[in-house]
Design an enzyme around this catalytic site. Structure first.
Site, short mmCIF file in Angstrom:
data_model
loop_
_atom_site.label_atom_id
_atom_site.label_comp_id
_atom_site.label_asym_id
_atom_site.label_seq_id
_atom_site.Cartn_x
_atom_site.Cartn_y
_atom_site.Cartn_z
N ARG A 153 0.91 -0.97 0.03
CA ARG A 153 0.44 0.23 -0.23
C ARG A 153 0.71 0.92 0.42
O ARG A 153 1.67 1.31 0.71
CB ARG A 153 -0.76 0.26 1.15
CG ARG A 153 -2.31 -0.93 1.25
CD ARG A 153 -2.97 -0.67 -0.11
NE ARG A 153 -4.54 -1.00 -0.25
CZ ARG A 153 -4.38 -2.17 -1.33
NH1 ARG A 153 -3.26 -2.70 -1.89
NH2 ARG A 153 -5.13 -2.09 -0.71
N GLU A 191 -3.75 7.98 -5.61
CA GLU A 191 -4.07 7.90 -6.83
C GLU A 191 -5.90 8.14 -7.20
O GLU A 191 -6.14 7.90 -6.61
CB GLU A 191 -3.87 6.17 -6.37
CG GLU A 191 -2.61 5.41 -5.96
CD GLU A 191 -2.82 3.49 -6.06
OE1 GLU A 191 -4.03 3.50 -6.47
OE2 GLU A 191 -2.17 3.37 -5.12
N HIS A 238 -0.82 0.46 -10.55
CA HIS A 238 -1.50 -0.22 -9.48
C HIS A 238 -1.93 -1.32 -9.97
O HIS A 238 -3.13 -1.52 -10.10
CB HIS A 238 -2.17 0.92 -8.38
CG HIS A 238 -3.42 0.16 -7.40
ND1 HIS A 238 -3.41 0.68 -6.13
CD2 HIS A 238 -3.31 -1.79 -6.81
CE1 HIS A 238 -3.87 -0.51 -5.43
NE2 HIS A 238 -3.32 -1.57 -5.58
#
Length: 324
Positions: A233, A262, A281
């Site tokens: 993370r 993000e 991601h």
């Protein structure tokens, strides 16, 4: 005549924003009434009537925004992600709702992605592609991967899969978890292992204890030739400290697939940090991953409707599935 839907459990789905396709839940036809919510406002209106909440849009904070309030809450919440940190807000943690995650779907894809990053950085593939684009013939020597050392932080299925993949490349790998046990180092060993590692890989869950664990002090411990990879993370890393470490050549390079914010803002210094590979991601997202997530939820629903124990149950006080 009675409404047959009244006797069926209600599954409420928090959908992902377009163009992401909705989950394929055709197998629930006749077994559940499926409702959809696109945002916090719609979710708030429908939560009191839902037996099950499927958090398909696992990057959304809509559940956190909509959950507090009057009325019943779903008995079971499932998130289509491995990480559950967005759902670790006080009201859900204190509730009787059972929380499950998508443990098992992303393990091998992420491990393959980490192995690809190790090979790409060790063999200097980003520079090769850049030289080709500029029609430059630039001979170099690259790193032998076999015989190097890796420190993998996070003992869940993803971390274990990474260890297996790196060992297949001939890398000597140490796994670090919350406590020492057979085959796993405890937190007290982390600094020592980082100081010896050629590759530091973070695949830990985000909790109060792990937030910001990779900071200036930890990067300073690492060898100047070492590389850092984060597929856990974003907030596990102090991003400004990583940028400084790369600029000061404390470490040779890094790769981030997750970020504190993000999408990564256009003005983020991470875009231009020397030796840093940025990916959006996507380390666990292979062709067909959404279908696999849908199948997993349907399988779990079958256990739930038959009163069988659910798999992947999260310990809400710890923020992860026990045993990982």
């Amino acid at each position: 005549m009675s409404d047959p839907d009244a006797r069926r459990p209600t599954v409420l789905v928090l959908d992902a924003a377009p163009p992401a396709p909705p989950p394929r839940l055709g197998a629930l036809t006749g077994r559940a009434r499926v409702l959809h919510a696109a945002d916090a406002a719609e979710l708030r209106d429908q939560l009191p009537y839902a037996d099950v909440l499927l958090v398909w849009d696992f990057l959304s904070d809509a559940v956190r925004e909509a959950w507090p309030g009057r009325g019943a809450r779903p008995a079971w919440v499932h998130t289509a992600s491995a990480g559950v940190d967005r759902l670790m807000f006080p009201e859900l943690v204190a509730s009787d709702s059972v929380l499950t995650n998508a443990r098992g779907v992303f393990d091998q894809p992420i491990a393959e992605y980490v192995a690809a990053l190790v090979l790409a950085m060790g063999k200097d593939l980003p520079a090769t592609i850049g030289f080709q684009a500029n029609r430059q013939w630039r001979h170099r020597e690259t790193q032998r991967i076999g015989g190097t050392r890796a420190c993998v932080v996070g003992t869940g299925p993803i971390g274990q899969a990474i260890v297996k993949q790196l060992k297949a490349l001939g890398i000597t790998t140490a796994l670090v978890g919350r406590r020492a046990r057979a085959g796993v180092h405890g937190p007290a060993d982390l600094d020592r292992l980082l100081a010896r590692a050629d590759w530091a890989v973070c695949a830990a869950p985000l909790t109060d204890e792990t937030r910001g664990m990779f900071d200036a002090r930890r990067f300073d411990l690492m060898q100047p030739s070492a590389r850092f990879i984060n597929v856990g993370r974003g907030p596990l890393v102090v991003e400004s400290d990583l940028v400084d470490a790369l600029r000061k050549r404390w470490i040779a390079g890094a790769a981030l697939d997750v970020f504190e914010h993000e999408p990564l803002p256009d003005d983020s210094p991470l875009w231009t940090a020397p030796g840093l590979i940025v990916s959006p991601h996507m380390s666990g997202d292979t062709v067909g991953w959404r279908d696999e997530l849908g199948r997993q939820f349907v399988e779990l629903f079958g256990r739930w409707e038959n009163g069988r124990p659910l798999m992947n149950v999260v310990d809400k006080k710890r923020g992860y599935v026990p045993g990982s």
